[in-house]
Design an enzyme around this catalytic site. Structure first.
Site, short mmCIF file in Angstrom:
data_model
loop_
_atom_site.label_atom_id
_atom_site.label_comp_id
_atom_site.label_asym_id
_atom_site.label_seq_id
_atom_site.Cartn_x
_atom_site.Cartn_y
_atom_site.Cartn_z
N PRO A 2 1.84 -20.08 34.95
CG PRO A 2 3.63 -21.67 34.77
CD PRO A 2 3.38 -20.31 34.90
CD GLU A 3 -4.34 -18.57 36.44
OE1 GLU A 3 -5.30 -18.88 37.09
OE2 GLU A 3 -4.55 -17.98 35.46
CE LYS A 52 -0.66 -18.01 40.52
NZ LYS A 52 -0.34 -16.69 40.11
NE ARG A 317 -0.39 -11.18 34.90
CZ ARG A 317 -0.48 -12.53 35.18
NH1 ARG A 317 -0.28 -12.89 36.30
NH2 ARG A 317 -0.82 -13.44 34.29
#
Length: 327
Positions: A2-3, A52, A317
């Site tokens: 989740p950002e 976050k 990522r």
């Protein structure tokens, strides 16, 4: 993962539905029994997000800090109301795929924050990177589903947390230390001091800007999707050292992050394409494939120049970018 927009939406859900109520805490999974006991029976007095991470305050001065990480998610059930920040939308006449204002976007599928963050009575709402309403539970409170680390239960609402990276109880001093370590968050401070802090740090670093944007000590809330989209929108090569950016480029990045974050909180979607007509805007809200410039578009032609979108790994990522537009 989740950002920032998701965590802000979750914090607002708590502020709207839990703050001011006495909360019973438990750990159905059994891994947070001691922490739950420290907060059980106290009134929630505040809920806030910094990037976050989320912080929930209780009336005896202790806080619950939650970092969802890659796998964490909240389920809400009970008499859940829409986000209080969207109350002004209730009195506006709705129409399919309407733009009420730049920061208040609606759509016929109910994916705006008035619907996707709220839920009808006695339904269950999952909130993580993708927000989905599941089947109606039988009675209240519903039985915990899966490995619930902590359950927060009031008389009319319940929240279950599963799979977080961090779930700890902190005192006020520890909370302040945790918040101070994080980079600026434009939803908490969009003033010149926060912008200057971001610009100063970025322009001192030899680190690639694609890595800096993912560093939560540099700026809060940006994850893989927003990183790729912000850099494309700025026309910046993700490998460019932070110190190679001009003052104007760094400030433009910060301001665009504030712009996109606000849209994300309002719509519940990481919508990063501007200037869409009604039909394209509706598609963008419904389908991820229609709402991004480069994210998850590897091998497809760039929407601007036609060059195939590249995919590589940066900061552990996947990184998506256009070798021509971002040369």
């Amino acid at each position: 993962m989740p950002e920032g927009h998701s965590v802000h939406r979750i914090a607002r859900q708590f502020a709207r539905n839990f703050v001011g109520k006495r909360i019973r805490l438990s750990s159905p999974q059994g891994r947070f029994v001691d922490g739950a006991a420290m907060l059980d029976g106290h009134i929630m007095t505040d809920a806030r997000a910094v990037g976050k991470q989320m912080f929930l305050e209780f009336d005896h001065g202790l806080w619950l800090r939650v970092h969802l990480g890659l796998y964490g998610a909240w389920d809400f059930a009970g008499d859940i109301h829409a986000n209080g920040t969207d109350a002004a939308l209730r009195n506006r006449r709705r129409r399919p795929i309407a733009r009420v204002a730049d920061d208040q976007m609606l759509d016929s599928a109910g994916e705006d924050s008035l619907h996707s963050i709220g839920a009808p009575r006695l339904t269950r709402l999952r909130m993580a990177e993708g927000e989905k309403v599941s089947i109606e539970p039988d009675g209240f409170p519903p039985e915990p589903i899966g490995q619930v680390r902590v359950r927060l239960l009031a008389d009319d609402v319940v929240a279950d947390l599963r799979g977080p990276t961090a779930c700890v109880v902190l005192d006020p001093q520890e909370v302040q230390v945790a918040m101070d370590r994080l980079g600026p968050d434009p939803l908490l401070d969009d003033g010149p001091a926060a912008e200057d802090r971001f610009v100063t740090v970025v322009r001192k670093k030899p680190t690639p800007i694609g890595r800096l944007l993912m560093d939560q000590l540099v700026v809060s809330g940006i994850g893989n999707v927003y990183r790729a989209e912000l850099l494309f929108r700025a026309g910046l090569n993700p490998h460019a050292p932070g110190k190679s950016l001009s003052d104007e480029q760094a400030r433009a990045l910060w301001r665009d992050w504030a712009h996109l974050l606000k849209i994300g909180v309002t719509t519940g979607q990481m919508l990063t394409m501007d200037g869409l007509g009604d039909a394209a805007y509706g598609r963008a809200l419904r389908r991820r494939a229609d709402r991004h410039w480069v994210y998850k578009r590897e091998g497809l032609p760039c929407r601007v120049c036609g060059t195939h979108i590249a995919l590589e790994e940066m900061a552990a990522r996947k990184l998506y970018w256009c070798p021509t537009c971002q040369a």
